[in-house]
Design an enzyme around this catalytic site. Structure first.
Site: not given
Length: 298
Positions: A138, A159, A190, A233, A235, A247
């Site tokens: 990332c 985003k 992300s 990502h 992971e 969030r």
């Protein structure tokens, strides 16, 4: 599993609840040493994500966590960092066979304005000279491409947030990193910035291995695997994007739910988990066919 971890690491107790055994029996062979430079704010969650993936290997692996002295973490207790993390100054004196550099929430800043940029550049130089193969993930991928190849990052209108389909580029279907992959696979993303294929294609040492019709460039390989720059990502745990979304909502941000993630786009439903098998394959292939093979050449 033959994964050697720092004693009392919290990830061990957490993953035992998932019935993932992390006992490390003595082995007659020297383990591969993998270091993780963890730049993510929620470091313990990131530790769990990577330990989970690396625990599935059949190889003997010793895991080390690295921290930078030029940055103070606001979200992880100092005691945890002192107990489980070594500074780059200390760790660079040891033999490290493979390195993972995570993302970081600093996309809004020019690279040179990141408070630990100079020390991070030292890590980049050391990795290229002393480590067999490195995974840049990332923001780590954007920073690595910028430092090593002067490839800029570009802001995107909204985003890149969701779990997107990806395809292996023609000619790379049979290279070892994709052994066992399906022709289409999914990866979480992300981020607010991107790199562009037109810039990468100018570099003769770089190859674009995998792209998404929505998320764009995903995996770039340097030379024959000395480095992999990964914009997504794989992971991530099943609920990571959900937590990020919650969030952002709590911060009052105007953001759409992550795409291709919730069944019927219902954010009250448990997410569809479609990336774990390819994630396990990727990290196993990296250890088996790149770390193990290339470290013998150094």
């Amino acid at each position: 599993m033959p994964l050697y971890l720092p004693q009392d690491l919290l990830a061990v107790a957490y993953l035992e609840k998932e019935h993932i055994s992390l006992e490390s029996p003595p082995s007659p062979t020297s383990p591969l040493r993998i270091a993780i430079l963890n730049l993510m704010p929620l470091k313990i969650e990131t530790e769990i994500d990577f330990v989970r993936l690396l625990s599935y290997t059949s190889l003997n692996v010793e895991l080390r966590f690295m921290r930078l002295e030029g940055h103070t973490s606001k979200n992880t207790p100092a005691e945890h960092l002192l107990q489980f993390y070594q500074t780059f100054r200390t760790l660079k004196k040891e033999r490290i066979d493979g390195l993972i550099i995570t993302g970081a929430p600093v996309e809004h800043l020019p690279f040179e304005e990141v408070d630990y940029w100079e020390e991070l550049c030292e890590v980049f130089r050391w990795a290229k000279e002393k480590v067999a193969t490195t995974l840049y993930i990332c923001w780590g991928a954007l920073a690595g491409l910028y430092y090593h190849h002067q490839i800029p990052k570009y802001p995107i209108d909204k985003k890149m947030f969701g779990v997107f389909p990806h395809n292996i580029c023609t000619g790379y279907e049979n290279i070892p990193i994709f052994r066992g992959f399906d022709s289409e696979f999914y990866v979480p993303h992300s981020r607010h910035t991107e790199v562009r294929a037109t810039d990468i294609e100018k570099q003769t040492s770089l190859s674009i291995l995998c792209t998404s019709p929505i998320a764009g460039v995903h995996i770039v390989m340097e030379n024959e695997g000395q480095a992999f720059y990964i914009t997504g990502h794989s992971e991530y745990a099943p609920l990571t994007l959900h937590k990020e979304y919650q969030r952002d909502i709590q911060k009052g941000l105007c953001i759409a739910p992550p795409e291709y993630y919730y069944p019927n786009d219902d954010c009250h439903s448990f997410p569809m988990v479609r990336w774990r098998s390819s994630a396990h394959l990727f990290f196993n292939n990296w250890l088996q066919y790149y770390v193990l093979s290339l470290c013998k050449e150094i």
